[in-house]
Design a protein around this motif. Structure first.
Motif, short mmCIF file in Angstrom:
data_model
loop_
_atom_site.label_atom_id
_atom_site.label_comp_id
_atom_site.label_asym_id
_atom_site.label_seq_id
_atom_site.Cartn_x
_atom_site.Cartn_y
_atom_site.Cartn_z
N ALA A 62 0.84 -1.13 0.10
CA ALA A 62 0.14 0.02 0.11
C ALA A 62 0.96 1.18 -0.14
O ALA A 62 0.46 2.19 -0.61
CB ALA A 62 -1.03 -0.03 1.35
N GLY A 63 1.88 1.31 0.73
CA GLY A 63 2.86 2.40 0.79
C GLY A 63 3.67 2.87 -0.51
O GLY A 63 3.48 3.78 -1.04
N VAL A 64 3.83 1.41 -1.34
CA VAL A 64 4.33 1.59 -2.66
C VAL A 64 3.60 2.22 -3.52
O VAL A 64 3.81 3.34 -4.43
CB VAL A 64 5.20 0.43 -3.13
CG1 VAL A 64 5.42 0.41 -4.71
CG2 VAL A 64 5.95 -0.10 -2.31
N GLU A 65 2.14 1.96 -3.53
CA GLU A 65 1.12 2.54 -4.49
C GLU A 65 0.89 4.14 -4.06
O GLU A 65 0.75 4.76 -4.92
CB GLU A 65 -0.09 1.64 -4.23
CG GLU A 65 -1.36 2.07 -5.10
CD GLU A 65 -0.98 1.82 -6.51
OE1 GLU A 65 -1.60 2.71 -7.25
OE2 GLU A 65 -0.39 1.06 -6.93
N LEU A 66 0.94 4.16 -2.81
CA LEU A 66 0.49 5.61 -2.42
C LEU A 66 1.78 6.48 -2.60
O LEU A 66 1.69 7.79 -3.07
CB LEU A 66 0.09 5.71 -0.90
CG LEU A 66 -1.17 5.29 -0.53
CD1 LEU A 66 -1.74 5.49 0.86
CD2 LEU A 66 -2.54 5.82 -1.59
N ALA A 67 2.84 6.11 -2.46
CA ALA A 67 4.21 6.70 -2.83
C ALA A 67 4.21 7.24 -4.08
O ALA A 67 4.82 8.31 -4.52
CB ALA A 67 5.33 6.06 -2.26
N ALA A 68 3.77 6.20 -5.10
CA ALA A 68 3.90 6.79 -6.67
C ALA A 68 2.89 7.83 -6.73
O ALA A 68 2.98 8.70 -7.62
CB ALA A 68 3.39 5.29 -7.32
N HIS A 69 1.76 7.77 -6.28
CA HIS A 69 0.97 8.83 -6.43
C HIS A 69 1.27 9.99 -5.64
O HIS A 69 1.16 11.07 -6.34
CB HIS A 69 -0.50 8.59 -5.50
CG HIS A 69 -1.40 7.48 -6.40
ND1 HIS A 69 -2.12 7.86 -7.58
CD2 HIS A 69 -1.48 6.19 -6.24
CE1 HIS A 69 -3.01 6.64 -7.96
NE2 HIS A 69 -2.51 5.71 -7.27
N GLY A 70 2.04 9.87 -4.65
CA GLY A 70 2.55 11.23 -4.15
C GLY A 70 3.64 11.73 -5.08
O GLY A 70 3.83 12.80 -5.09
N GLN A 71 4.62 10.97 -5.59
CA GLN A 71 5.46 11.36 -6.70
C GLN A 71 4.81 12.20 -7.76
O GLN A 71 5.28 13.23 -8.16
CB GLN A 71 6.29 10.21 -7.16
CG GLN A 71 7.20 10.70 -7.70
CD GLN A 71 8.36 11.85 -7.37
OE1 GLN A 71 8.80 11.61 -6.22
NE2 GLN A 71 8.84 12.58 -8.13
N ARG A 72 3.66 11.48 -8.21
CA ARG A 72 3.01 12.43 -9.41
C ARG A 72 2.41 13.70 -9.01
O ARG A 72 2.41 14.75 -9.62
CB ARG A 72 1.88 11.35 -9.83
CG ARG A 72 2.32 10.31 -10.83
CD ARG A 72 1.26 9.70 -11.49
NE ARG A 72 0.50 8.86 -10.76
CZ ARG A 72 0.49 7.59 -10.40
NH1 ARG A 72 1.47 6.98 -10.75
NH2 ARG A 72 -0.48 7.01 -9.53
N ILE A 73 2.07 13.74 -7.69
CA ILE A 73 1.32 14.99 -6.87
C ILE A 73 2.55 16.01 -6.92
O ILE A 73 2.42 17.23 -7.40
CB ILE A 73 0.84 14.69 -5.78
CG1 ILE A 73 -0.58 13.99 -5.86
CG2 ILE A 73 0.54 16.11 -5.06
CD1 ILE A 73 -1.30 13.72 -4.61
N ALA A 74 3.74 15.59 -6.55
CA ALA A 74 4.79 16.50 -6.47
C ALA A 74 5.64 16.84 -7.69
O ALA A 74 5.79 18.03 -7.88
CB ALA A 74 6.18 15.76 -5.85
N GLU A 75 5.39 16.25 -8.71
CA GLU A 75 5.66 16.50 -10.19
C GLU A 75 4.61 17.34 -10.68
O GLU A 75 5.00 18.30 -11.41
CB GLU A 75 5.79 15.34 -11.14
CG GLU A 75 6.89 14.44 -10.75
CD GLU A 75 6.97 13.16 -11.67
OE1 GLU A 75 6.16 12.88 -12.27
OE2 GLU A 75 8.02 12.27 -11.53
N GLU A 76 3.48 17.23 -10.34
CA GLU A 76 2.52 18.23 -10.73
C GLU A 76 2.65 19.60 -10.07
O GLU A 76 2.60 20.55 -10.85
CB GLU A 76 1.02 17.74 -10.66
CG GLU A 76 0.45 16.50 -11.42
CD GLU A 76 0.24 17.05 -12.95
OE1 GLU A 76 0.01 18.38 -13.05
OE2 GLU A 76 0.09 16.18 -13.56
N VAL A 77 2.91 19.78 -8.99
CA VAL A 77 3.12 20.77 -8.15
C VAL A 77 4.29 21.62 -8.78
O VAL A 77 4.41 22.87 -8.95
CB VAL A 77 3.41 20.71 -6.77
CG1 VAL A 77 3.74 21.86 -6.02
CG2 VAL A 77 2.03 20.13 -6.03
N ALA A 78 5.41 20.93 -9.08
CA ALA A 78 6.60 21.31 -9.63
C ALA A 78 6.45 22.17 -10.91
O ALA A 78 6.77 23.22 -11.27
CB ALA A 78 7.76 20.26 -9.59
N SER A 79 5.64 21.22 -11.76
CA SER A 79 5.09 21.77 -12.94
C SER A 79 4.26 22.98 -12.97
O SER A 79 4.55 24.01 -13.70
CB SER A 79 4.46 20.74 -13.78
OG SER A 79 4.20 21.06 -15.20
#
Length: 329
Positions: A62-79
């Motif tokens: 579950a942590g791996v799955e949510l971390a992947a979503h968190g990484q995409r969120i971080a990339e969206e914020v940076a973008s």
């Protein structure tokens, strides 16, 4: 289920850096704050996300799955930040640059002054740490740029997810004790038979020495090993050997004379290439990192042929005896 996107981004940082302490350093918060965010996210998710114990933390499925979503969120914020900077022209943020002494003095310090003048809201932080540590911090996200050196003839490429920006080629020179003479016409071959003050195995100067010896089919006599150039020059000045030193690491003529050193420019020595390595993703490099990269490139381009900044402190380039018919630029 109501998941806080900020906590997802924290979990992504824990996954990327491999631990609470490293994530705290990357996020510039306390380890306790990271632990609290992860614990609150676990309560929100209703499931364990990490397996605690030891310096590194393992994520559950579950942590791996949510971390992947968190990484995409971080990339969206940076973008989003990049898009806003493009619209407003305002660039802010802190950029951590890892360098080595000669690059810090010749390139990084002048670049910081230029950044301060043009982008006062951008802060540059400099770290002088070993290369392996700098690269680990770059992967972990606690550093944004790492200046690296390698033999210009090696043609190394950056690993996936990273990119190298060439900054400058710094020619190697042969440094001998002031009273030492080498026969004209065969200086390089004669030098290879002398005792050497060499860099440790794996260093850029050691690689060049090994390349030269392989070309001439000789085995170098390495009398001393030293990584930092002030130590190398001190040993050579004491008459304990000869060394290969990049031009940027040499003192001005008065310093060479005071240290009892003589500098020769021989054909075939080559140069070390200095590059700036950064991460690449949808949100990286950030606008602030791009600003610093631009300043580093400009500082490198304004280096004169003598290895010192044009228009800098006025210190003349080191006196170099040349055995070349035509000097390369």
């Amino acid at each position: 289920m109501d998941l806080d996107p900020r906590r997802l981004a924290v979990l992504a940082t824990v996954a990327r850096t491999g631990g609470i302490l490293a994530a705290a350093e990357a996020l510039r918060v306390t380890p306790s704050a990271v632990s609290q965010q992860v614990s609150r996210l676990e309560r929100e998710a209703g499931v364990a996300l990490v397996v605690r114990g030891g310096r590194r933390i393992e994520l559950t499925a579950a942590g791996v799955e949510l971390a992947a979503h968190g990484q995409r969120i971080a990339e969206e914020v940076a973008s989003a930040g990049q898009a806003l900077s493009a619209l407003t022209g305002a660039v802010t943020g802190t950029v951590t640059v890892v360098g080595f002494p000669t690059a810090i003095a010749a390139v990084i310090a002048p670049a910081i002054l230029a950044v301060r003048a043009a982008h006062p809201a951008v802060t540059v932080r400099v770290l002088d740490v070993p290369e392996a540590s700098g690269l680990a911090q770059l992967r972990a996200g606690t550093a944004d740029l790492v200046l690296l050196e390698h033999d210009a003839g090696e043609h190394l490429s950056a690993p996936r997810g990273l990119h190298d920006v060439p900054l400058l080629d710094d020619p190697y020179l042969l440094v001998t004790p002031a009273g030492h003479t080498l026969p004209r016409g065969a200086r390089q071959r004669a030098a290879l038979d002398l005792p050497w003050v060499a860099g440790p195995p794996g260093s850029a100067t050691r690689s060049v020495l090994e390349r030269l010896c392989q070309t001439e089919d000789v085995r170098p006599l390495i009398a001393h090993e030293a990584l930092e150039f002030p130590a190398v020059l001190a040993l050579v000045g004491a008459g304990l050997g000869v060394a290969l030193v990049p031009r940027l690491a040499l003192p001005a003529p008065a310093g060479l004379r005071a240290a009892g050193l003589r500098v020769l420019d021989l054909p075939g020595l080559g140069a070390r290439q200095v590059v700036a390595r950064h991460r690449t993703s949808r949100g990286e490099p950030s606008p602030a990192v791009r600003v610093v990269l631009g300043a580093l490139t400009t500082a490198s381009e304004t280096m004169d042929g003598g290895g010192r900044r044009a228009g800098g402190d006025g210190t003349p380039a080191p006196a170099v005896e040349s055995s070349r018919r035509t000097r390369s630029s």
